[in-house]
Design an enzyme around this catalytic site. Structure first.
Site, PDB file in Angstrom:
ATOM      1  N   LYS A 153      29.099  35.058  23.494  1.00 61.40           N
ATOM      2  CA  LYS A 153      28.680  33.714  23.897  1.00 61.40           C
ATOM      3  C   LYS A 153      29.813  32.902  24.493  1.00 61.40           C
ATOM      4  O   LYS A 153      29.602  32.135  25.427  1.00 61.40           O
ATOM      5  CB  LYS A 153      28.092  32.956  22.695  1.00 61.40           C
ATOM      6  CG  LYS A 153      26.690  33.401  22.330  1.00 61.40           C
ATOM      7  CD  LYS A 153      25.995  32.299  21.536  1.00 61.40           C
ATOM      8  CE  LYS A 153      24.565  32.656  21.199  1.00 61.40           C
ATOM      9  NZ  LYS A 153      23.926  31.622  20.364  1.00 61.40           N
TER      10      LYS A 153
ATOM     11  N   LYS B 235      19.418  43.430  24.663  1.00 60.78           N
ATOM     12  CA  LYS B 235      18.387  42.990  23.726  1.00 60.78           C
ATOM     13  C   LYS B 235      17.541  41.875  24.349  1.00 60.78           C
ATOM     14  O   LYS B 235      18.015  41.122  25.195  1.00 60.78           O
ATOM     15  CB  LYS B 235      19.001  42.562  22.382  1.00 60.78           C
ATOM     16  CG  LYS B 235      19.760  41.280  22.430  1.00 60.78           C
ATOM     17  CD  LYS B 235      20.126  40.775  21.029  1.00 60.78           C
ATOM     18  CE  LYS B 235      20.846  39.447  21.222  1.00 60.78           C
ATOM     19  NZ  LYS B 235      21.220  38.737  20.047  1.00 60.78           N
TER      20      LYS B 235
ATOM     21  N   LYS C  10      16.531  34.875  24.084  1.00 59.70           N
ATOM     22  CA  LYS C  10      16.136  33.561  24.602  1.00 59.70           C
ATOM     23  C   LYS C  10      16.962  33.167  25.810  1.00 59.70           C
ATOM     24  O   LYS C  10      16.535  32.373  26.622  1.00 59.70           O
ATOM     25  CB  LYS C  10      16.406  32.477  23.538  1.00 59.70           C
ATOM     26  CG  LYS C  10      15.460  32.498  22.378  1.00 59.70           C
ATOM     27  CD  LYS C  10      15.973  31.615  21.240  1.00 59.70           C
ATOM     28  CE  LYS C  10      15.114  31.787  20.016  1.00 59.70           C
ATOM     29  NZ  LYS C  10      15.629  31.159  18.816  1.00 59.70           N
TER      30      LYS C  10
HETATM   31  P1  AMP Z   1      17.885  33.623  17.045  1.00 65.39           P
HETATM   32  O1  AMP Z   1      16.821  33.463  18.057  1.00 65.39           O
HETATM   33  O2  AMP Z   1      19.155  34.135  17.628  1.00 65.39           O
HETATM   34  O3  AMP Z   1      18.048  32.450  16.132  1.00 65.39           O
HETATM   35  O4  AMP Z   1      17.379  34.812  16.113  1.00 65.39           O
HETATM   36  C1  AMP Z   1      16.463  34.623  15.081  1.00 65.39           C
HETATM   37  C2  AMP Z   1      16.124  35.935  14.409  1.00 65.39           C
HETATM   38  O5  AMP Z   1      15.490  36.826  15.324  1.00 65.39           O
HETATM   39  C3  AMP Z   1      17.343  36.694  13.858  1.00 65.39           C
HETATM   40  O6  AMP Z   1      16.990  37.305  12.632  1.00 65.39           O
HETATM   41  C4  AMP Z   1      17.591  37.727  14.896  1.00 65.39           C
HETATM   42  O7  AMP Z   1      18.239  38.868  14.390  1.00 65.39           O
HETATM   43  C5  AMP Z   1      16.180  38.053  15.344  1.00 65.39           C
HETATM   44  N1  AMP Z   1      16.173  38.564  16.730  1.00 65.39           N
HETATM   45  C6  AMP Z   1      16.584  37.883  17.832  1.00 65.39           C
HETATM   46  N2  AMP Z   1      16.447  38.659  18.925  1.00 65.39           N
HETATM   47  C7  AMP Z   1      15.947  39.858  18.502  1.00 65.39           C
HETATM   48  C8  AMP Z   1      15.584  41.067  19.155  1.00 65.39           C
HETATM   49  N3  AMP Z   1      15.693  41.209  20.468  1.00 65.39           N
HETATM   50  N4  AMP Z   1      15.103  42.080  18.390  1.00 65.39           N
HETATM   51  C9  AMP Z   1      14.970  41.940  17.039  1.00 65.39           C
HETATM   52  N5  AMP Z   1      15.300  40.833  16.371  1.00 65.39           N
HETATM   53  C10 AMP Z   1      15.782  39.791  17.081  1.00 65.39           C
END
Ligand code: AMP
Ligand code: TRP
Length: 338
Positions: free
Chosen positions: A118, A201, A204
């Site tokens: 990031k 991956k 967002k």
């Molecule tokens: P975040 O959107 O970064 O706050 O992520 C929230 C949750 O979603 C966390 O537990 C991440 O590990 C999970 N997560 C985010 N992106 C992925 C993805 N592409 N595949 C699986 N889990 C994800």
């Protein structure tokens, strides 16, 4: 230290930045619901303080926090069974994070791949909060003495750091106070990949909207994104081994398995030998069947944000009832006059 000394308690969080996507749902949210329904105490948080480690427009942040709460509830989290709240309403998170800033070492933070990704080449210009992010995350978890944390695979390193912080605190202050938390990273979709590039991956922050399926996408948009998803020209294999060198194919099969709550082997037993032209419509149909009720319910909940705000406020009171005594004991251990 034995983890059995602590009663089982689940904590996890998601950032209210951007839209919830299929990776969040399969890697995290869907599994939050499973754990809630196993009768364990579950605490789930919209981590708004984490979101502002990168710039957020205030109006968008407020909206994203409410929409994330709507997503939690629509996906099956019950505000009676689980404690649901936004992080900034429980100041103990930030208070414990300060103590952890004094426990964690600079070198530990510098090794975090999320920080490196990031902050990139422009680290001098990144916020101090982005650097300290994992210390706040450790505080989120440990302020509840949580023992289990369901997350996607990308959070594994942060959870290892959480364990390091707990162990160093216990060691430095010669106590057995913080549990050494277990990550819970399981299921067929712990790492959902971009629909445009099987090596990245689903995220967002990917500039390509076609790379991810958002929870609020309508049926046509979902079908279109899946139709356009990158694949290879081969038919699907009959066994998981045949997906090893085929990241895009593996991703779509993993998504299918996670949505249908079966294993990759079971999916391939049914679809082995099919072309993507046949498999993709099956996947679209399944995705729409599972996601449409959730997005419909999210839209309904968003019509009355005062109800959402009331749920988050009530959740924060329940959360504080657990967090405040743990913070007091922490201050006591550290030597703060109370
Ligand atoms: P975040 O959107 O970064 O706050 O992520 C929230 C949750 O979603 C966390 O537990 C991440 O590990 C999970 N997560 C985010 N992106 C992925 C993805 N592409 N595949 C699986 N889990 C994800
Ligand atoms: N860092 C997590 C993410 O980006 C979100 C998060 C913040 C979290 N605090 C947490 C996850 C505590 C689990 C537990 O996905």
């Amino acid at each position: 230290m034995s983890e059995t000394a602590f009663q089982p308690r689940v904590f996890s969080g998601i950032q209210p930045s951007g839209d919830l996507h299929l990776g969040n749902y399969l890697g995290a949210l869907k599994r939050f619901v499973t754990m809630q329904d196993q009768g364990i105490e579950t605490i789930y948080c919209m981590v708004d303080l984490h979101a502002i480690t990168v710039w957020q427009d205030p109006t968008d942040l407020r909206n994203a926090t409410r929409e994330l709460a709507a997503g939690f509830i629509a996906a099956g989290l019950d505000p009676e069974k689980s404690i649901l709240f936004n992080q900034s309403q429980v100041p103990e998170h930030a208070q414990l994070a300060w103590i952890f800033n004094c426990v964690a070492r600079m070198g530990w933070m510098q090794r975090m791949t999320q920080w490196k990704d990031k902050a990139g080449k422009n680290a001098q210009n990144a916020s101090l909060g982005l650097f300290a992010y994992p210390s706040l995350m450790a505080a989120d978890i440990l302020i509840y003495h949580a023992t289990h944390v369901p997350v996607g695979d990308d959070q594994k390193q942060h959870l290892e750091l959480t364990r390091d912080i707990a162990m160093k605190f216990n060691h430095d202050y010669k106590v057995d106070f913080f549990p050494v938390t277990e990550p819970v990273i399981e299921g067929a979709a712990t790492r959902v990949m971009s629909l445009r590039d099987g090596s990245k991956k689903m995220s967002k922050s990917d500039p390509s909207a076609a790379s991810r399926i958002n929870m609020t996408d309508d049926a046509d948009t979902i079908a279109k994104k899946i139709r356009k998803a990158k694949t290879d020209p081969e038919a699907l294999p009959s066994e998981a081994k045949g997906l090893e060198e085929r990241p895009e194919a593996r991703n779509l099969v993993n998504i299918y398995a996670a949505l249908s709550e079966t294993s990759v082997d079971d999916v391939l037993r049914d679809v082995g030998g099919k072309q993507f032209s046949e498999f993709k419509p099956m996947l679209s149909e399944l995705a729409v069947e599972k996601l449409a009720p959730i997005s419909g319910e999210m839209a309904r909940l968003m019509q009355d944000t005062s109800e959402i705000d009331a749920i988050l406020h009530r959740g924060s009171e329940r959360a504080r009832a657990i967090a405040a005594p743990i913070l007091e004991q922490t201050y006591e251990i550290v030597g703060m006059v109370r």
